[in-house]
Each structure stands twice: as C-alpha cells, then as structure tokens.
Design a protein around this motif. Structure first.
Motif: not given
Length: 287
Positions: A256-285
């Motif tokens: 569960f520890g490894w799973y949490r790390i992966v999920v958290g990293a995925v969220i940070l990557i999505i945020i970073a890609l959106h901020e850099m304009g490399l992705s239109s997908f955002t977690l603006e919900m």
C-alpha cells in the motif's frame, strides 16, 4: 444534470474500494472525477460524502457481532451490558479528538481540501512512511485497545484532516503504535469510521439545508443516484474490507505504501504537465 448514472457507478465503486484502505479515498476521487471531466457542483460534492453512508453500513453488517456482542473483542469478565458499554465508550473516546478539532478547524480544512498538490504530496509522504511502519512497530500482540489507546488512536485520526493522509492509514498506524496486531488495528479503524463518517455525512446534509441548497438532493433523479451510489459503495466496501483484512494480516502494509507513492507521483506529473502547457488535461475538479 450534475451526474450520469455511469459516473455515479464509477465514483461509488472507487469510494467503496478506497474508503477503508490506507490509500486516501480523496486522492482517488480527485483522479476519478478529473478523468470523468466532472464539474464541482453542490450535488457532486454532496454525493461523494453521502454515499459514505453505504460504506458505514458495510462495517456494521460485517461486524454486527462486535457491535452488539462485543465480548467477541476479548471483553472477558464483563457482563453483556458492561462489555457493550466499554466498546461504545472506546468509540466515543476515539472519535472525540476529531469532533473537537474538526469543529475548531472546519474552515481551514475545507479551504485546503481542494489543494491537489497537497493531496499528492501527502500521498507520497504517507506512502514512504507505510514502507517502514511494519519495521517500526511490527505486528503487536494486543487484540483490543484500552480506553487510553482508543484516545491516542483518535488523535492519530486527526492527522487525516490533512488532505491525502487517509483516515484509514492514520488510525491503523495509531493502532499499531499502541501495539495492536495489524488485524486488530485495521478492524478498530473500521469501527471508528462509523461515528466519524456518519458525522461527516450528517454535517454535509445539514450544511446543504442551511445554505438553502438542500432541495438539490431531491431534484430530478438525484435522490435515485444517492440511493444507487450508497448501495454500490456498500457492496464494494464489503468485498474490499474482506480482502484487505486477509492481505494485511499476512503481508503487512508495504504494498500500500508503494501504491500511494505511485498515485501521488501520477497526480504531480499531471499537474506539472498542465502547468508547462504540455497537456490539456487538468484536475480542476478540486484544484
């Protein structure tokens, strides 16, 4: 229409799967609602809280003997009334810190609940901690918490007011720190969830009614969606709890520890890609 039946089904499955596991249901709701492109309407917010009622009932259903015949929790030497009083007194003592601090810091909690980056960071921090919690405390010997231990576990539960920590993780870790077995720590976490989540559900409905938005619960198919979502969450939560108890008793929390790390990293990557304009997908919900 705020939500389709398919969206209600998916969100309810995610709720049932993650509510009692130490992986943060909040983090998973963020990803799910973001992937579905859902808007943060009053009904959607209420739905995600109210369907927890189904998850609450799953605990009472699975552990009905321990709620009504608590001698099963090693309360030997007590009369039935004495045993049941001590069981519920432990829940009262355990939930008291969350009630006091929750009311005191309610505005702060709501203000930070939507900070996606905070949820991601705490998922990772909590995940790293879970990699080592078995080594730190191992598998204790106590099968039931004392009143003092219940209070300490309740204090640990307050840490989950930080988005992304996970109420389940906080209380299970608290139980292990109090030398409970992994199974006993997980089960007491489930028991403590009943008054905690019931309170959160009632508070959510009360706020809606007070704000004058309570009628949205009855509009169109909304009431049907709430009932449907609660039933789905109930069924899925029963399966999740059964599988979780069996797994964690045997293997601990490292996975569960490894799973949490992966999920958290995925969220940070999505945020970073959106901020850099490399992705239109955002977690603006909830951002």
């Amino acid at each position: 229409m705020d939500m389709t039946w398919l969206e209600a089904l998916i969100i309810s499955i995610v709720e049932g799967l993650t509510e009692f596991l130490p992986v943060s249901s909040t983090g998973h709701m963020i990803i799910t609602e973001g992937l579905l492109g859902m808007k943060s309407t009053e009904f959607v917010k209420a739905f995600t809280v109210i369907i927890q009622f189904g998850a609450i009932l799953s605990v009472v259903c699975l552990y009905w003997r321990k709620f009504f015949y608590p001698e099963a929790m090693n309360e030997k030497g007590h009369t039935w009334w004495g045993a049941i009083w001590r069981f519920y007194l432990k829940l009262i003592v355990g939930v008291l810190p969350a009630v006091v601090l929750g009311l005191a810091f309610n505005d702060f909690i709501e203000e930070n609940l939507g900070r996606v980056w905070l949820v991601a960071v705490m998922l990772i921090v909590g995940g790293v901690f879970m990699l080592f919690c078995d080594r730190i405390w191992g598998n204790g010997r106590k099968e039931s918490p004392s009143l003092k231990s219940s209070f300490w576990i309740g204090l640990f539960q307050c840490i989950s007011m930080i988005p992304g920590v996970s109420r389940s993780m906080a209380t299970i870790v608290g139980g292990m720190q109090q030398r409970l077995t992994r199974k006993a720590a997980a089960e007491f976490s489930f028991f403590l969830a009943v008054p905690t989540m019931a309170g959160a559900t009632v508070l959510s409905v009360y706020k809606l009614i007070k704000s004058g938005s309570g009628n949205i619960l009855m509009q169109g198919s909304n009431l049907g969606l709430l009932i449907f979502g609660s039933i789905v969450a109930f069924i899925v939560a029963i399966l999740a709890i059964r599988l979780f108890i069996g797994y964690v008793s045997k293997y601990g929390f490292r996975a569960f520890g490894w799973y949490r790390i992966v999920v958290g990293a995925v969220i940070l990557i999505i945020i970073a890609l959106h901020e850099m304009g490399l992705s239109s997908f955002t977690l603006e919900m909830v951002d």
